[in-house]
Design an enzyme around this catalytic site. Structure first.
Site, PDB file in Angstrom:
ATOM      1  N   GLN A  83      21.011  -0.398   4.645  1.00  0.00           N
ATOM      2  CA  GLN A  83      20.035   0.295   5.423  1.00  0.00           C
ATOM      3  C   GLN A  83      20.586   0.643   6.749  1.00  0.00           C
ATOM      4  O   GLN A  83      21.478   0.361   7.186  1.00  0.00           O
ATOM      5  CB  GLN A  83      18.742  -0.720   5.322  1.00  0.00           C
ATOM      6  N   SER A  91      15.793  -5.476  -2.431  1.00  0.00           N
ATOM      7  CA  SER A  91      14.637  -4.640  -2.177  1.00  0.00           C
ATOM      8  C   SER A  91      13.846  -4.216  -3.473  1.00  0.00           C
ATOM      9  O   SER A  91      14.573  -3.701  -4.275  1.00  0.00           O
ATOM     10  CB  SER A  91      15.115  -3.291  -1.159  1.00  0.00           C
ATOM     11  N   GLY A  92      12.739  -4.415  -3.587  1.00  0.00           N
ATOM     12  CA  GLY A  92      12.103  -4.236  -4.486  1.00  0.00           C
ATOM     13  C   GLY A  92      11.874  -2.542  -5.044  1.00  0.00           C
ATOM     14  O   GLY A  92      12.225  -2.179  -5.932  1.00  0.00           O
ATOM     15  N   SER A  93      11.575  -1.803  -4.067  1.00  0.00           N
ATOM     16  CA  SER A  93      11.565  -0.398  -4.184  1.00  0.00           C
ATOM     17  C   SER A  93      13.009   0.216  -4.454  1.00  0.00           C
ATOM     18  O   SER A  93      12.997   1.090  -5.370  1.00  0.00           O
ATOM     19  CB  SER A  93      11.003   0.296  -2.996  1.00  0.00           C
ATOM     20  N   ASP A 249       8.322   1.215   6.133  1.00  0.00           N
ATOM     21  CA  ASP A 249       8.590   1.409   4.790  1.00  0.00           C
ATOM     22  C   ASP A 249       7.367   2.169   4.007  1.00  0.00           C
ATOM     23  O   ASP A 249       6.332   1.945   4.435  1.00  0.00           O
ATOM     24  CB  ASP A 249       8.491   0.114   3.948  1.00  0.00           C
ATOM     25  N   CYS A 253       6.550  -2.050  -0.808  1.00  0.00           N
ATOM     26  CA  CYS A 253       7.521  -3.065  -0.178  1.00  0.00           C
ATOM     27  C   CYS A 253       7.421  -4.312  -1.332  1.00  0.00           C
ATOM     28  O   CYS A 253       6.459  -5.265  -1.329  1.00  0.00           O
ATOM     29  CB  CYS A 253       7.480  -3.602   0.933  1.00  0.00           C
ATOM     30  N   GLY A 254       8.325  -4.425  -2.175  1.00  0.00           N
ATOM     31  CA  GLY A 254       8.593  -5.417  -3.523  1.00  0.00           C
ATOM     32  C   GLY A 254       8.869  -7.024  -2.796  1.00  0.00           C
ATOM     33  O   GLY A 254       8.099  -7.772  -3.249  1.00  0.00           O
ATOM     34  N   THR A 255       9.969  -6.885  -1.902  1.00  0.00           N
ATOM     35  CA  THR A 255      10.216  -8.209  -1.506  1.00  0.00           C
ATOM     36  C   THR A 255       9.202  -8.847  -0.541  1.00  0.00           C
ATOM     37  O   THR A 255       8.756  -9.893  -0.554  1.00  0.00           O
ATOM     38  CB  THR A 255      11.647  -8.131  -0.897  1.00  0.00           C
TER      39      THR A 255
END
Length: 340
Positions: A83, A91-93, A249, A253-255
Site C-alpha cells: 500500500q 486485507s479482506g478486500s 477505503d 473493509c474486511g479486516t
C-alpha cells in the site's frame, strides 16, 4: 524498448476498492515465513512497493498484492499487501481480489459450485471459499484470522475534536474504531476528503497516546488505520476506513469489519452465529458472521467470516527503463493528501 524489470499484473476491484495482483516478474522475497518476507519489504528493500504504488506507475487509490509461493504446506498460495505507506499483513478486500484472480485466470483450478483456497499471509492462514458459476467467482467468503480487542473506550485527547472515545482492536492489523459523529462528520461520498484527512491526523495522535502489541507477533505494534463507523440499525454498520497518507477505503473493509466485530462481541452485542452487514462509503456491502470464539495468547478473540465480491477488469504489464529518472516513484500532496 529496454526494460530492466518487468511485472505482469491483473486489475481487480472489490466493491470499488482496487486490489491489483502481481502474477509475474517476482520470483520470491527473502524470508522463511510470509511475515519475514513482509518485514524484508518494509525494513530492507522497499523498491518493489515504491515501483508499483507510487506515481507515475501507481496511484493512491489502490493496493497491489504480491503473489508468492506459500511458506506453509497447508496453503496453496501466499500474498502480501502493498500500500501507499508500506507492506501490510492482511486485507479482506485484497484477499477477495487475490482469490478471484487466482481462480478466474486459472492459476488455481476452479471447481463449481464452490472452491476452497487456503492463503498464507503475514497475519496467518486465511481460508477462502469461492462460490463459482460458469467460470466466475460470484462471491468469496473468508475465514479471517482471529480478531480481538486491545482497548475499549480509550479516551484520546485532541486539539481539533476535543476528547474522543476510541476502541482499539485487531482484525488482521490494528484499527482505531471511532464513532463518526465525534468528529462532526457523516459517512458519505462528499465527506471522503475530510474523513481521510481526519483519519490520518487521528492515527498519528492515537499512536502517540496508546500502546498496542500483538501477543504473538512482535512487529505488529501500532495502529495501522482509523475506521470511522456509524450504526444504522441492529445489524447494519456504515464503515469508512482511512488509509495513510490520506484516502478512504472504497470497500466496506474486511479486516476493519473483523476488528469492529471483536468490539461488539466484547460488549455482548453479538453472539456466535449472528450475522451483520458492513456498508462502505459508496454503498458496497460485506456480510459479516461471527463463527465462534477463541483465544490469541491471553486475549479473548472472535472468529470472523467476511463475504464479498470482486471483479477482474484488466491485464497489464509495467516496466522500468534504466534511464528513467522517476524509477523510484514520487508523491504530490494534491493527490496524496496532507498525510504525504
Amino acid at each position: 524498448m529496454r526494460w530492466k524489470k518487468t511485472l505482469q499484473m491483473v486489475d481487480v476491484h472489490c466493491e470499488g476498492e482496487i486490489g491489483k495482483v502481481i502474477t509475474g516478474g517476482v520470483l520470491d522475497i527473502p524470508g522463511k515465513t510470509m511475515l519475514d518476507k513482509m518485514n524484508h519489504i518494509n525494513e530492507v528493500d522497499d523498491s518493489l512497493r515504491r515501483l508499483v504504488m507510487l506515481e507515475p506507475r501507481g496511484c493512491l487509490q489502490m493496493s497491489v498484492n504480491l503473489l508468492l509461493p506459500p511458506t506453509r504446506p497447508e496453503a496453496q498460495a501466499g500474498f502480501i499487501v502493498l500500500q501507499a505507506d508500506k507492506a501490510h499483513p492482511m486485507s479482506g478486500s485484497n484477499c477477495i481480489c487475490v482469490v478471484t484472480a487466482l481462480l478466474e485466470l486459472g492459476i488455481l483450478p476452479m471447481e463449481e459450485p464452490s472452491t476452497t483456497v487456503v492463503l498464507d499471509t503475514p497475519a496467518g492462514l486465511v481460508t477462502a471459499r469461492a462460490q463459482c458459476v460458469d467460470g466466475r467467482c460470484v462471491s468469496v467468503s473468508l475465514d479471517m484470522v482471529p480478531a480481538f480487542v486491545e482497548h475499549l473506550d480509550t479516551l484520546i485527547h485532541t486539539d481539533e475534536f476535543g476528547p474522543i472515545n476510541v476502541d482499539i482492536a485487531f482484525g488482521g492489523v490494528y484499527y482505531a474504531l471511532i464513532d463518526v459523529e465525534q468528529v462532526g462528520l457523516s459517512i458519505e461520498p462528499g465527506n471522503a476528503r475530510a474523513l481521510a484527512d481526519a483519519g490520518v491526523r487521528l492515527r498519528t495522535i492515537i499512536n502517540d497516546q496508546v500502546v498496542v502489541q500483538h501477543p504473538l507477533i512482535e512487529s505488529l505494534n501500532e495502529v495501522a488505520y482509523v475506521m470511522f463507523r456509524n450504526r444504522i440499525d441492529h445489524a447494519t454498520w456504515q464503515t469508512c476506513t482511512t488509509l495513510p497518507p490520506g484516502r478512504v477505503d472504497r470497500s466496506p473493509c474486511g479486516t476493519g469489519s473483523s476488528a469492529n466485530l471483536a468490539t461488539l462481541s466484547a460488549r455482548g452485542q453479538v453472539l456466535p452465529g449472528n450475522q451483520l452487514v458492513s456498508r462502505s462509503t459508496i454503498g458496497g456491502e460485506f456480510k459479516i458472521e461471527l463463527l465462534g470464539l477463541t483465544q490469541v495468547g491471553d486475549r479473548a478473540a472472535v472468529l470472523p467470516r467476511i463475504t464479498g465480491r470482486a471483479w477482474v477488469f484488466g491485464l497489464h504489464q509495467i516496466g522500468v527503463d534504466p534511464d528513467d529518472p522517476l524509477a523510484a516513484g514520487f508523491m504530490l500532496s494534491d493527490t496524496w493528501g496532507e498525510g504525504f
